[in-house]
Design a protein around this motif. Structure first.
Motif, short mmCIF file in Angstrom:
data_model
loop_
_atom_site.label_atom_id
_atom_site.label_comp_id
_atom_site.label_asym_id
_atom_site.label_seq_id
_atom_site.Cartn_x
_atom_site.Cartn_y
_atom_site.Cartn_z
N ALA A 126 21.97 49.89 12.46
CA ALA A 126 22.01 51.36 12.44
C ALA A 126 21.47 51.92 13.75
CB ALA A 126 21.21 51.89 11.25
N ARG A 127 20.41 51.31 14.27
CA ARG A 127 19.87 51.76 15.57
C ARG A 127 20.86 51.48 16.69
NH1 ARG A 127 14.70 48.76 15.49
NH2 ARG A 127 14.33 49.09 13.31
N ARG A 130 23.76 53.79 16.26
CA ARG A 130 23.34 55.19 16.18
C ARG A 130 23.99 55.90 14.99
NH1 ARG A 130 23.84 55.78 22.52
NH2 ARG A 130 21.87 54.83 23.07
N ARG A 131 23.90 55.24 13.85
CA ARG A 131 24.43 55.75 12.59
C ARG A 131 23.37 55.55 11.51
NH1 ARG A 131 28.18 57.81 15.04
NH2 ARG A 131 30.15 56.84 15.51
N PRO A 132 23.44 56.30 10.41
CA PRO A 132 22.51 56.08 9.30
C PRO A 132 22.71 54.68 8.70
CG PRO A 132 23.63 58.19 9.07
CD PRO A 132 24.31 57.46 10.19
N THR A 135 25.44 54.41 6.16
CA THR A 135 26.79 54.32 6.72
C THR A 135 27.11 52.88 7.08
OG1 THR A 135 26.65 56.57 7.58
CG2 THR A 135 28.30 55.12 8.60
#
Length: 158
Positions: A126-127, A130-132, A135
């Motif tokens: 996710a990091r 750059r998404r939750p 997701t």
């Protein structure tokens, strides 16, 4: 992080970086170029790395960005049937699972490669993306279903 640590960490990650780049760019020589470009960029931007323990995550984000930049610059379209799967080294085997993973659309493929081939957690992915995390988990679930269906279909054809 000093020069020796950077070199050691980048060297330890070389296969992971190449595998990720191959999964995005589909061609060995382009993936190798992307890895080289990303390492040079990372060295130049090393002062932006806030935490040395996040080096792997940071480096994978740079690889993804470098691959996307190369794709934008080339602006070429490749027919799916003409894509040759990358050989990561002479000993690697092009198995049905890798072929199926490479056939996934990129937004599903990258999390699968990062998690199952490179060992990143969903939070780390996710990091990188750059998404939750939710997701990423959903994309991985969808990718696993597609892979399961695809492999079951291939198994039924044999």
């Amino acid at each position: 992080m000093n020069q020796e640590e950077f070199i050691r960490e980048a060297w330890d990650m070389r296969n992971s970086m190449l595998r990720l780049a191959c999964s995005i760019l589909k061609e060995q020589h382009e993936a190798e170029d992307a890895v080289q470009d990303a390492i040079v960029l990372a060295w130049r931007k090393l002062d932006t790395l806030k935490n040395d323990t996040a080096f792997r995550t940071w480096m994978m984000r740079i690889i993804i960005n470098t691959c996307h930049s190369m794709q934008r610059k080339s602006k070429r379209y490749v027919l799916k049937d003409s894509v040759e799967l990358p050989l990561l080294n002479e000993d690697s085997v092009r198995d049905e699972l890798w072929e199926s993973v490479c056939a996934l659309e990129e937004r599903l493929r990258v999390p699968i490669v990062l998690h199952y081939y490179e060992g990143f957690s969903i939070v780390e992915i996710a990091r990188i993306e750059r998404r939750p995390a939710g997701t990423i988990a959903t994309r991985m679930s969808r990718a696993r279903k597609i892979l399961r269906d695809e492999l079951n279909k291939k198994e039924g054809q044999v």
